[in-house]
Design a protein around this motif. Structure first.
Motif, PDB file in Angstrom:
ATOM      1  N   PHE A   1      42.880  34.176  45.715  1.00 11.56           N
ATOM      2  CA  PHE A   1      42.185  35.437  45.523  1.00 11.56           C
ATOM      3  C   PHE A   1      41.849  35.624  44.050  1.00 11.56           C
ATOM      4  N   GLU A   2      40.680  36.242  43.805  1.00 13.17           N
ATOM      5  CA  GLU A   2      40.420  36.703  42.448  1.00 13.17           C
ATOM      6  C   GLU A   2      40.443  38.208  42.472  1.00 13.17           C
ATOM      7  N   PRO A   3      40.823  38.901  41.370  1.00 20.08           N
ATOM      8  CA  PRO A   3      41.315  38.328  40.129  1.00 20.08           C
ATOM      9  C   PRO A   3      42.616  37.538  40.337  1.00 20.08           C
ATOM     10  N   TYR A   4      42.864  36.580  39.427  1.00 16.57           N
ATOM     11  CA  TYR A   4      44.060  35.749  39.529  1.00 16.57           C
ATOM     12  C   TYR A   4      44.677  35.561  38.153  1.00 16.57           C
ATOM     13  N   TYR A   5      45.965  35.303  38.160  1.00 17.14           N
ATOM     14  CA  TYR A   5      46.695  34.993  36.928  1.00 17.14           C
ATOM     15  C   TYR A   5      46.092  33.724  36.321  1.00 17.14           C
ATOM     16  N   ASP A   6      45.896  33.711  35.021  1.00 20.17           N
ATOM     17  CA  ASP A   6      45.009  32.701  34.435  1.00 20.17           C
ATOM     18  C   ASP A   6      45.498  31.262  34.574  1.00 20.17           C
ATOM     19  N   SER A   7      46.804  31.055  34.700  1.00 17.67           N
ATOM     20  CA  SER A   7      47.271  29.666  34.762  1.00 17.67           C
ATOM     21  C   SER A   7      46.907  28.991  36.096  1.00 17.67           C
ATOM     22  N   TYR A   8      46.530  29.773  37.117  1.00 19.20           N
ATOM     23  CA  TYR A   8      46.207  29.149  38.414  1.00 19.20           C
ATOM     24  C   TYR A   8      44.969  28.257  38.293  1.00 19.20           C
ATOM     25  N   ALA A   9      43.928  28.834  37.714  1.00 20.61           N
ATOM     26  CA  ALA A   9      42.667  28.084  37.632  1.00 20.61           C
ATOM     27  C   ALA A   9      42.865  26.860  36.753  1.00 20.61           C
ATOM     28  N   ALA A  10      43.608  27.026  35.665  1.00 15.52           N
ATOM     29  CA  ALA A  10      43.855  25.897  34.757  1.00 15.52           C
ATOM     30  C   ALA A  10      44.720  24.844  35.449  1.00 15.52           C
ATOM     31  N   GLY A  11      45.720  25.280  36.189  1.00  8.96           N
ATOM     32  CA  GLY A  11      46.605  24.344  36.895  1.00  8.96           C
ATOM     33  C   GLY A  11      45.838  23.526  37.934  1.00  8.96           C
ATOM     34  N   ILE A  12      44.944  24.179  38.640  1.00  7.83           N
ATOM     35  CA  ILE A  12      44.125  23.471  39.638  1.00  7.83           C
ATOM     36  C   ILE A  12      43.228  22.460  38.923  1.00  7.83           C
ATOM     37  N   ALA A  13      42.654  22.887  37.800  1.00  3.94           N
ATOM     38  CA  ALA A  13      41.774  21.982  37.044  1.00  3.94           C
ATOM     39  C   ALA A  13      42.558  20.781  36.515  1.00  3.94           C
ATOM     40  N   LEU A  14      43.765  21.005  36.022  1.00  3.67           N
ATOM     41  CA  LEU A  14      44.583  19.896  35.509  1.00  3.67           C
ATOM     42  C   LEU A  14      44.881  18.882  36.612  1.00  3.67           C
ATOM     43  N   ALA A  15      45.024  19.388  37.839  1.00  2.00           N
ATOM     44  CA  ALA A  15      45.306  18.495  38.965  1.00  2.00           C
ATOM     45  C   ALA A  15      44.031  17.835  39.493  1.00  2.00           C
ATOM     46  N   GLY A  16      42.875  18.229  38.954  1.00  3.62           N
ATOM     47  CA  GLY A  16      41.610  17.658  39.439  1.00  3.62           C
ATOM     48  C   GLY A  16      41.111  18.341  40.698  1.00  3.62           C
ATOM     49  N   GLY A  17      41.708  19.476  41.036  1.00  5.56           N
ATOM     50  CA  GLY A  17      41.305  20.202  42.240  1.00  5.56           C
ATOM     51  C   GLY A  17      40.122  21.121  41.972  1.00  5.56           C
ATOM     52  N   VAL A  18      39.688  21.751  43.057  1.00  8.79           N
ATOM     53  CA  VAL A  18      38.537  22.657  42.987  1.00  8.79           C
ATOM     54  C   VAL A  18      39.001  24.005  43.507  1.00  8.79           C
ATOM     55  N   ARG A  19      38.775  25.073  42.757  1.00  3.35           N
ATOM     56  CA  ARG A  19      39.224  26.378  43.242  1.00  3.35           C
ATOM     57  C   ARG A  19      38.110  27.052  44.041  1.00  3.35           C
ATOM     58  N   LYS A  20      38.540  27.690  45.124  1.00  2.00           N
ATOM     59  CA  LYS A  20      37.618  28.483  45.941  1.00  2.00           C
ATOM     60  C   LYS A  20      38.194  29.888  45.942  1.00  2.00           C
ATOM     61  N   VAL A  21      37.419  30.846  45.462  1.00  3.75           N
ATOM     62  CA  VAL A  21      38.005  32.180  45.321  1.00  3.75           C
ATOM     63  C   VAL A  21      37.450  33.171  46.330  1.00  3.75           C
ATOM     64  N   VAL A  22      38.326  34.046  46.726  1.00  5.67           N
ATOM     65  CA  VAL A  22      37.980  35.156  47.613  1.00  5.67           C
ATOM     66  C   VAL A  22      38.281  36.420  46.809  1.00  5.67           C
ATOM     67  N   THR A  23      37.307  37.301  46.717  1.00  3.75           N
ATOM     68  CA  THR A  23      37.456  38.458  45.822  1.00  3.75           C
ATOM     69  C   THR A  23      38.210  39.600  46.495  1.00  3.75           C
ATOM     70  N   LEU A  24      39.224  40.080  45.786  1.00  4.40           N
ATOM     71  CA  LEU A  24      39.901  41.308  46.203  1.00  4.40           C
ATOM     72  C   LEU A  24      39.067  42.466  45.675  1.00  4.40           C
ATOM     73  N   ARG A  25      38.751  43.401  46.547  1.00  2.00           N
ATOM     74  CA  ARG A  25      37.897  44.518  46.108  1.00  2.00           C
ATOM     75  C   ARG A  25      38.744  45.782  45.960  1.00  2.00           C
ATOM     76  N   PRO A  26      38.508  46.534  44.868  1.00  2.00           N
ATOM     77  CA  PRO A  26      39.328  47.728  44.620  1.00  2.00           C
ATOM     78  C   PRO A  26      39.039  48.818  45.643  1.00  2.00           C
ATOM     79  N   PRO A  27      40.019  49.688  45.855  1.00  2.00           N
ATOM     80  CA  PRO A  27      39.796  50.817  46.757  1.00  2.00           C
ATOM     81  C   PRO A  27      38.854  51.817  46.099  1.00  2.00           C
ATOM     82  N   ALA A  28      38.315  52.719  46.888  1.00  2.00           N
ATOM     83  CA  ALA A  28      37.542  53.811  46.305  1.00  2.00           C
ATOM     84  C   ALA A  28      38.445  54.520  45.305  1.00  2.00           C
ATOM     85  N   SER A  29      37.872  54.946  44.171  1.00  2.00           N
ATOM     86  CA  SER A  29      38.740  55.436  43.104  1.00  2.00           C
ATOM     87  C   SER A  29      39.482  56.709  43.494  1.00  2.00           C
ATOM     88  N   ASP A  30      38.976  57.425  44.505  1.00  2.00           N
ATOM     89  CA  ASP A  30      39.667  58.653  44.880  1.00  2.00           C
ATOM     90  C   ASP A  30      40.635  58.434  46.048  1.00  2.00           C
TER      91      ASP A  30
END
Ligand code: PMP
Ligand code: GLN
Length: 392
Positions: free
Chosen positions: A118-147
């Motif tokens: 899921f995105e947003p994600y803690y930054d080391s995830y994307a870097a860790g996947i890249a170091l392993a030669g993997g490909v990240r596929k992200v699914v966006t978490l959407r914020p609730p209505a502000s009220d």
């Protein structure tokens, strides 16, 4: 000869946490950016570390970690979540959760394998996947209505299903979730588990904020769901639960074959770490329920303190259900680009925060979001609050 860095890391540069903490020091600002507490954790844990230091626990621990810590981790998993792990073969101590994550990705991800997260994600995830030669596929978490008070960030189940392809090897999950503060519900975790079972995926579950939940929200380890114990690597660390982020004592728990594969990577990353802090974190894991409950309640009060002023300064605030962090939408105060906003904030009011776009692959999704940490002493929060009020 010219030397350039790892090609997979080219897109990342310096981590936002190093950049923003340096900015806080340079501008003498209050640092509500990087998530670390500004006080020490429990005295018993400090005393145990001091005793270990003075008592000669200063050489290399065994590769899987000091037995006392592995036993305490297994006990803790049983006591809080009903999970059974054999301390000898199913618990691995690591240099923070960060190493457990990196070693897990390196152990299981082959070049070209896809990892869904899921995105947003803690930054080391994307870097860790890249170091392993993997490909990240992200699914966006959407914020609730502000009220919509108390509502959580949501994902679209079809989007999640659609992100899984024949190349997908793993789902990388984080609950309670940094930076949104979302605590995944049982229903959501069952949906993720069903997908993992159906598509034969590994789940790497980062649970470093397992004890930091608010308003009665309950953390649920995905490994507790039917069928999941055999395909989940559960990761945590003593940093967040005990306010010793600098000790970097983390762990992974999983079935022996999975732990064996992670251990074989880990041995060449750090081999071992933090000898005297390992028995100290074991002491922490064995503290009474009153400690864990009290700490979460304290943080909840800090969240409320910060949220109130952010709201009165005009921000749309997405109140977290757990973690150290609250997220705001800066458009309601005339902001547009979170990075520009965060670079100007020290000058404007002497406060540092994190531009949330760094946690996104689809940068536009996070362009208007800023993360504030509230794991600070009340007088520091009060000073920050006073400064932030100037934005109103
Ligand atoms: N995962 C998440 C979600 C985090 O916020 C952090 C930050 N501490 C980590 C992992 C890293 O934990 P550690 O410091 O134990 O490596
Ligand atoms: N996990 C902390 C945060 O999200 C910081 C960790 C780090 O500095 N790498 O702010």
């Amino acid at each position: 000869m010219s030397f350039s860095g790892h090609p997979g890391l080219a897109e990342f540069g310096e981590t936002i946490f190093a950049e923003m903490s340096a900015l806080a020091v340079a501008t003498n600002s209050i640092n509500l950016g990087q998530g670390f507490p500004d006080t020490d954790g429990p005295q018993e844990v400090l005393d145990a570390a001091a005793a270990a230091l003075a008592g000669g626990v200063n050489q290399y621990p065994p590769l899987p970690g000091e037995a006392v810590l592995r036993e305490a981790v297994a006990e803790h998993q049983q006591r809080f979540w009903g999970l059974e792990f054999d301390p000898a073969s199913e618990v691995l101590v690591t240099a923070g959760a960060t190493e457990a994550l990196a070693a897990s990705l390196m152990a299981f991800i082959r070049p070209g394998d896809e990892v869904v997260m899921f995105e947003p994600y803690y930054d080391s995830y994307a870097a860790g996947i890249a170091l392993a030669g993997g490909v990240r596929k992200v699914v966006t978490l959407r914020p609730p209505a502000s009220d919509a008070d108390g509502d959580a960030w949501q994902f679209d189940l079809d989007e999640l299903r659609g992100a899984v392809t024949d190349k997908t090897r793993a789902i990388l999950l984080n609950t309670p979730h940094n930076p949104t503060g979302k605590v995944f519900t049982r229903t959501e975790l069952m949906q993720i588990a069903e997908l993992a079972l159906d598509r034969d995926l590994l789940v790497i579950s980062d649970e470093v904020y397992e004890h930091l939940t608010f308003d009665g929200n309950q953390h649920i380890p995905i490994a507790t769901l039917p069928g999941m114990a055999d395909r989940t690597v559960t990761i945590s660390s003593g940093g967040k639960s005990f306010s010793f982020t600098g000790w970097k004592v983390g762990w992974a728990c999983a079935r022996p074959d999975l732990i064996g594969a992670i251990r074989s990577v880990k041995q060449f990353l750090t081999f071992v770490n933090a000898a005297p802090f390992q028995p100290a974190i074991a002491t922490g894991l064995r503290l009474g329920d009153d400690f864990f409950e009290g700490f979460a309640a304290e943080l909840q009060a800090k969240r409320d303190r910060l949220n109130a002023v952010l709201e009165s300064a005009g921000f749309d605030v997405f109140s977290p259900q757990g973690t150290y962090f609250t997220t705001v939408d800066i458009r309601s105060v005339g902001g547009d680009d979170c990075r520009d906003f965060c670079l100007a904030l020290p000058e404007r009011v002497g406060v540092v925060a994190i531009p949330s776009s760094v946690f996104y692959t689809n940068k536009d999704e996070g362009r208007h979001l800023v993360r504030f940490a509230f794991c600070k002493q009340d007088h520091v929060l009060d000073a920050a609050v006073e400064r932030l009020q100037q934005l109103a």
